[in-house]
Write a protein that holds these residues in place. Structure first.
Motif, PDB file in Angstrom:
ATOM      1  N   TYR A  13      91.590 -63.099  51.321  1.00  0.00           N
ATOM      2  CA  TYR A  13      89.967 -63.379  52.133  1.00  0.00           C
ATOM      3  C   TYR A  13      88.830 -62.418  51.376  1.00  0.00           C
ATOM      4  CZ  TYR A  13      86.739 -63.674  55.553  1.00  0.00           C
ATOM      5  OH  TYR A  13      85.402 -64.415  56.358  1.00  0.00           O
ATOM      6  N   GLY A  43      91.033 -65.881  59.146  1.00  0.00           N
ATOM      7  CA  GLY A  43      91.401 -66.669  58.082  1.00  0.00           C
ATOM      8  C   GLY A  43      93.479 -66.709  58.020  1.00  0.00           C
ATOM      9  N   VAL A  98      96.698 -69.536  49.619  1.00  0.00           N
ATOM     10  CA  VAL A  98      94.496 -70.075  49.942  1.00  0.00           C
ATOM     11  C   VAL A  98      94.226 -68.507  49.486  1.00  0.00           C
ATOM     12  CG1 VAL A  98      92.719 -71.004  51.225  1.00  0.00           C
ATOM     13  CG2 VAL A  98      95.451 -72.432  50.250  1.00  0.00           C
ATOM     14  N   GLY A 114      94.781 -68.613  55.532  1.00  0.00           N
ATOM     15  CA  GLY A 114      94.885 -68.314  54.500  1.00  0.00           C
ATOM     16  C   GLY A 114      96.235 -66.737  53.525  1.00  0.00           C
ATOM     17  N   ASP A 115      95.687 -66.924  53.000  1.00  0.00           N
ATOM     18  CA  ASP A 115      96.467 -65.894  51.807  1.00  0.00           C
ATOM     19  C   ASP A 115      96.028 -63.927  51.748  1.00  0.00           C
ATOM     20  OD1 ASP A 115      99.601 -66.846  51.796  1.00  0.00           O
ATOM     21  OD2 ASP A 115      97.697 -68.215  51.792  1.00  0.00           O
ATOM     22  N   VAL A 150      92.248 -75.799  55.543  1.00  0.00           N
ATOM     23  CA  VAL A 150      93.418 -75.304  56.050  1.00  0.00           C
ATOM     24  C   VAL A 150      94.130 -75.183  56.746  1.00  0.00           C
ATOM     25  CG1 VAL A 150      94.837 -72.685  54.533  1.00  0.00           C
ATOM     26  CG2 VAL A 150      92.209 -73.498  54.180  1.00  0.00           C
ATOM     27  N   PHE A 155      90.337 -67.278  50.427  1.00  0.00           N
ATOM     28  CA  PHE A 155      88.819 -67.475  51.602  1.00  0.00           C
ATOM     29  C   PHE A 155      88.013 -66.933  50.778  1.00  0.00           C
ATOM     30  CE2 PHE A 155      91.719 -68.768  54.707  1.00  0.00           C
ATOM     31  CZ  PHE A 155      91.276 -70.913  55.195  1.00  0.00           C
TER      32      PHE A 155
END
Length: 237
Positions: free
Chosen positions: A98, A90, A75, A95-96, A63, A77
């Protein structure tokens, strides 16, 4: 909506793919980081579900490189490690959201829908949501039941919008907490129940058709139900 799933655990990957496909998504499933990265760089997706611990390369690294090319596809995770430093990492690398394994598919689905909603806020700028005689105008930040205007706080507005966008779905408290409050659910706090009780006072108490219902042992759902009808399908109140 097209989703890329990068997950090396075949049973979990097949489970997620099946669930998302049944929910109306087109899903491509890759089992290695290199295959996932090739797909990212050659195809267009609406969202990406990325395992962190892949056999050949870290999902974080994939990413990070993907974001370096200017791509902004949301995204989410997936990881077996519930560690704060990993969650922070993340988000920091692009990342958006988790989600920690194991998880309920319903929560994964809600989180993906939330990512898609945030990624396409322009599409929601003129959206008007309805349930029975309740109308929410997102652009005007207004709510009415019939002709009666209802004043809501910002959090109540967000909570009601969340319910309206998922009418008929049973929403666990943990999902409501993560999507409306951006926090992990703590069973020792009643913040969710208090907020929903206050929202009910404003949009339900003075009206015959009730909208927000408790599904015992599961959570809440929004559905227009006439108070004079006996409901047996769910144990609701």
């Amino acid at each position: 909506m097209k989703v890329l799933l990068v997950e090396d655990e075949l049973s979990l990957g097949n489970y997620i793919k099946k669930g998302l496909s049944e929910s109306g998504f087109i899903v491509e499933h890759k089992t290695t980081g290199l295959d996932g990265y090739h797909a990212l760089m050659t195809e267009d997706y609406n969202a990406v579900v990325m395992d962190v611990m892949l056999p050949d390369v870290s999902g974080f690294e994939l990413v990070r490189n993907y974001r370096a090319t200017g791509n902004i596809t949301p995204v989410l995770f997936l990881t077996a490690k519930d560690d704060l430093s990993d969650r922070i990492k993340g988000i920091e690398i692009g990342g958006d959201d988790y989600l920690t394994k194991p998880f309920a598919f319903a929560e994964l689905l809600v989180r993906i829908k939330s990512l898609l909603r945030r990624a396409n806020q322009a599409d929601y700028a003129n959206t008007v949501l309805h349930s029975a005689d309740l109308k929410m105008d997102i652009a005007k930040r207004s709510v009415h039941r019939g002709e009666l205007p209802i004043k809501l706080t910002a959090k109540e507005f967000a909570l009601l919008q969340f319910f309206l966008e998922r009418q008929g779905e049973v929403l666990p408290r943990s999902v409501i907490a993560s999507q409306v409050w951006d926090m992990n659910f703590d069973s020792d706090t009643n913040v969710i129940d208090v907020a929903i009780r206050r929202l009910r006072v404003k949009i339900d108490d003075d009206f015959e058709v009730k909208l927000i219902h408790t599904v015992r042992g599961m959570g809440y759902k929004l559905e227009a139900i006439d108070a004079n009808l006996e409901i047996n399908h769910f144990e609701v109140k």
